[in-house]
Design an enzyme around this catalytic site. Structure first.
Site, PDB file in Angstrom:
ATOM      1  CE  LYS A 384     -22.031 -32.581 -61.809  1.00 43.13           C
ATOM      2  NZ  LYS A 384     -21.581 -31.218 -61.505  1.00 43.13           N
ATOM      3  CD1 TRP A 484     -27.812 -27.694 -70.478  1.00 40.95           C
ATOM      4  CD2 TRP A 484     -28.732 -27.655 -68.447  1.00 40.95           C
ATOM      5  NE1 TRP A 484     -29.165 -27.924 -70.629  1.00 40.95           N
ATOM      6  CE2 TRP A 484     -29.746 -27.916 -69.399  1.00 40.95           C
ATOM      7  CE3 TRP A 484     -29.076 -27.581 -67.090  1.00 40.95           C
ATOM      8  CZ2 TRP A 484     -31.087 -28.091 -69.042  1.00 40.95           C
ATOM      9  CZ3 TRP A 484     -30.403 -27.781 -66.737  1.00 40.95           C
ATOM     10  CH2 TRP A 484     -31.389 -28.022 -67.699  1.00 40.95           C
ATOM     11  CG  HIS A 485     -22.836 -29.040 -64.459  1.00 36.41           C
ATOM     12  ND1 HIS A 485     -23.109 -29.608 -63.229  1.00 36.41           N
ATOM     13  CD2 HIS A 485     -23.631 -27.933 -64.539  1.00 36.41           C
ATOM     14  CE1 HIS A 485     -24.037 -28.889 -62.601  1.00 36.41           C
ATOM     15  NE2 HIS A 485     -24.370 -27.875 -63.374  1.00 36.41           N
ATOM     16  CE1 TYR A 486     -21.002 -26.726 -73.003  1.00 37.46           C
ATOM     17  CE2 TYR A 486     -23.145 -27.547 -72.301  1.00 37.46           C
ATOM     18  CZ  TYR A 486     -22.369 -26.568 -72.895  1.00 37.46           C
ATOM     19  OH  TYR A 486     -22.966 -25.430 -73.383  1.00 37.46           O
ATOM     20  CG  HIS A 487     -15.908 -30.457 -67.862  1.00 35.76           C
ATOM     21  ND1 HIS A 487     -17.096 -30.974 -67.360  1.00 35.76           N
ATOM     22  CD2 HIS A 487     -14.987 -31.445 -67.693  1.00 35.76           C
ATOM     23  CE1 HIS A 487     -16.889 -32.201 -66.898  1.00 35.76           C
ATOM     24  NE2 HIS A 487     -15.621 -32.509 -67.104  1.00 35.76           N
TER      25      HIS A 487
END
Length: 568
Positions: A384, A484-487
């Site tokens: 990542k 799935w770590h969108y911000h």
């Protein structure tokens, strides 16, 4: 529903009054609500159902099934970004913590310093979360082989088990207990004062209500929300009249900017094009949307391996990347199957061309089948990119809160993100070739074959280039996925201030990952839960104690008239 104060929204009266209205019972919303309920009345409106009693959510082995469930009321709502990458958002009490891979690790110390947080309260807030939902994982053969391989290739020092973000190789925490049962942010509602909190499920908020500017307020002020139950019946929740009472958005990096826009706060022209009444022209709502790119290799194994989600993490010195791993067929196999199914569905709808033909896809899935057959053999090793530096934006597709907005993340737009991916993939290749890992891979299957396998799996909807088989840069671009770590979308300093108050309106805060400028630590959920607790404590400071006697009766009509006299 596990807690006596959790009900389906169909039983909610047409109008309710509370000190705080929290939109989204997710990873931040649950700890925030539990904390505020200690000294105020709190309403949580959650669009999804309960995570309790659903084995797909609670059982570690069912992670893949939950993520790839495309049914209309599933806990995971799939969306596809304009970048052509499959993604998902949570639709369940507990939010992302009910559908994620469970890894629990604190943010790097500078994250809290940059945010201007009180470090002592941050530490106490993490402790409060961890005493209910975090555990030390049992490290078995696959995870220990990756751990030893990382140490062997120089991802040093080895730090053993820790919740802290430290350079080198470590075992992080997990929200799965020793029985493989998931503990979500919803468990933190166990801290709540049962007399002062209400949680409504299947309650979809359609907009936040604002007063007009006038003599009484210089800014528009949030005073309530409109929500719909599962039968489509519209109901209203209003704030009790007190200057400290607030509506708080904790709907996540997609939901919070989307609801801001649906309520009239956002770029004026965009809202006008959807016929939405403008409350505040705020061009930064929906900006700064970022998603940490993930790339991986699927490695079939000649020996059966444990089902494990993320446990070991490598933080290589001087690199812009993190390395993690998961094992067991449930993960890789149902993923490939889920992607194949979504892929076909999506193309039937969109008709977008792609170089991935049904034939090459079927062949690749057969390869996965052949190597994995029916036992749990193999896993994925992923990297990542931290940050990231690349970002995009979010726009409304429609005026329905149930529809996904349109999101663009612009993966690898910044060359530094691409360099991070290449470094990470090199580390993965070195780790797979390390002596420690040899026992868990086929000697006759070189890394090049693993690369070619990934290029033929339907991991996304992006075009494939011939050069991606030999260029790691092109491989990263062509096979990028989400972790799935969108911000972003309601960022600090742009949409909200350092106390998470929305600038330009009163009585509204946003407290979730949409406020972040970058993703915290290797995995964000620990910090999002901590932030809910932390801000709950900050908001309660200086608030007079709740008068429970006053809550028993209905509010007198004169009291309601006074509060509503300024409402348009």
């Amino acid at each position: 529903h596990h807690f006596p104060f959790v009900h389906d929204a169909t039983v909610a009266p047409p109008v309710v009054y509370f000190d705080y209205i929290i939109i989204g019972g997710g990873t931040a919303g649950c700890p925030l609500a539990a904390t505020l309920s200690q000294n105020a009345t709190v309403l949580v409106l959650e669009r999804g159902g309960s995570p309790y009693g659903d084995s797909n959510i609670t059982n570690v082995g069912n992670f893949g099934s939950t993520i790839s469930d495309t049914s209309p009321h599933s806990a995971s709502q799939i969306f596809i970004s304009e970048d052509g990458v499959y993604n998902t958002r949570a639709r369940v009490l507990g939010g992302g913590s009910a559908i994620n891979a469970g890894f629990y690790s604190r943010a790097e110390p500078e994250f809290a310093r940059d945010a201007g947080w009180d470090e002592d309260l941050v530490r106490r807030s993490y402790d409060w979360v961890e005493s209910k939902v975090a555990f030390e994982p049992p490290v078995r053969q696959w995870q220990s082989a990756v751990r030893d391989g990382l140490v062997e290739i120089g991802v040093l020092p080895y730090n053993g088990f820790t919740y802290d973000h430290v350079q080198g190789t470590k075992i992080g925490g997990t929200i799965f207990d020793d029985q493989g049962r998931r503990h979500t942010a919803a468990d933190l509602l166990g801290y709540a004062n049962h007399r002062t909190i209400k949680v409504y499920l299947h309650a979809t908020v359609s907009r936040i209500l604002f007063t007009r500017r006038g003599r009484r307020w210089a800014n528009p002020r949030a005073y309530g929300v409109v929500f719909e139950d599962a039968l489509g019946i519209k109901k209203r929740a209003f704030l009790r009249p007190h200057p400290q009472n607030e509506v708080i958005l904790t709907a996540g990096a997609l939901g919070s900017p989307q609801l801001m826009m649906l309520s009239g706060i956002g770029p004026a022209l965009h809202l006008k094009s959807h016929g939405i009444h403008l409350v505040l022209d705020q061009p930064n709502v929906g900006q700064g949307m970022a998603d940490n790119p993930m790339n991986l290799l699927y490695v079939p194994s000649p020996v059966p391996v444990e089902i494990s989600l993320i446990q070991v993490v490598g933080i290589p010195p001087g690199q812009n990347t993190y390395i993690e791993t998961a094992s067991g067929l449930s993960f890789a196999y149902s993923w490939a199957q889920g992607f194949a199914r979504d892929y076909v569905t999506f193309f039937n709808q969109s008709g977008k061309p792609s170089s991935l033909t049904a034939e090459t896809m079927a062949k690749a899935i057969d390869t996965v089948h052949a190597y994995a057959n029916t036992s749990l053999k193999g896993g994925v090793i992923l990297e990542k990119v931290k940050g990231p530096l690349s970002s995009g934006d979010l726009k409304l597709r429609s005026r329905s809160p149930r529809d996904n907005p349109s999101v663009t993340f612009n993966y690898f737009k910044d060359p530094q993100d691409l360099r991070g991916c290449v470094e990470g993939m090199r580390s993965i290749v070195n780790m797979i070739n390390s002596p420690s890992f040899a026992r868990l891979r086929y000697a006759n299957l070189p890394v090049q074959a693993l690369v070619d396998l990934m290029l033929n799996l339907p991991v996304n909807l992006r075009p494939r280039h011939v050069s991606s088989s030999i260029s790691l840069e092109q491989f990263c671009i062509d096979t990028v996925m989400t972790i799935w770590h969108y911000h972003g979308g309601c960022q600090v300093g742009k949409v909200v201030d350092r106390d998470y108050r929305v600038v330009g309106v009163d009585g509204l805060r946003v407290i979730d990952g949409s406020t972040f400028l970058k993703s915290p630590g290797t995995n964000p959920q620990a910090t999002v839960m901590m932030l809910g607790r932390y801000m709950g404590m900050r908001i309660l400071q200086g608030r007079p104690p709740v008068n429970l006697r006053r809550l028993r009766g209905r509010f007198p009509a004169s009291w309601r008239r006074r509060w509503h006299s300024h409402i348009p």
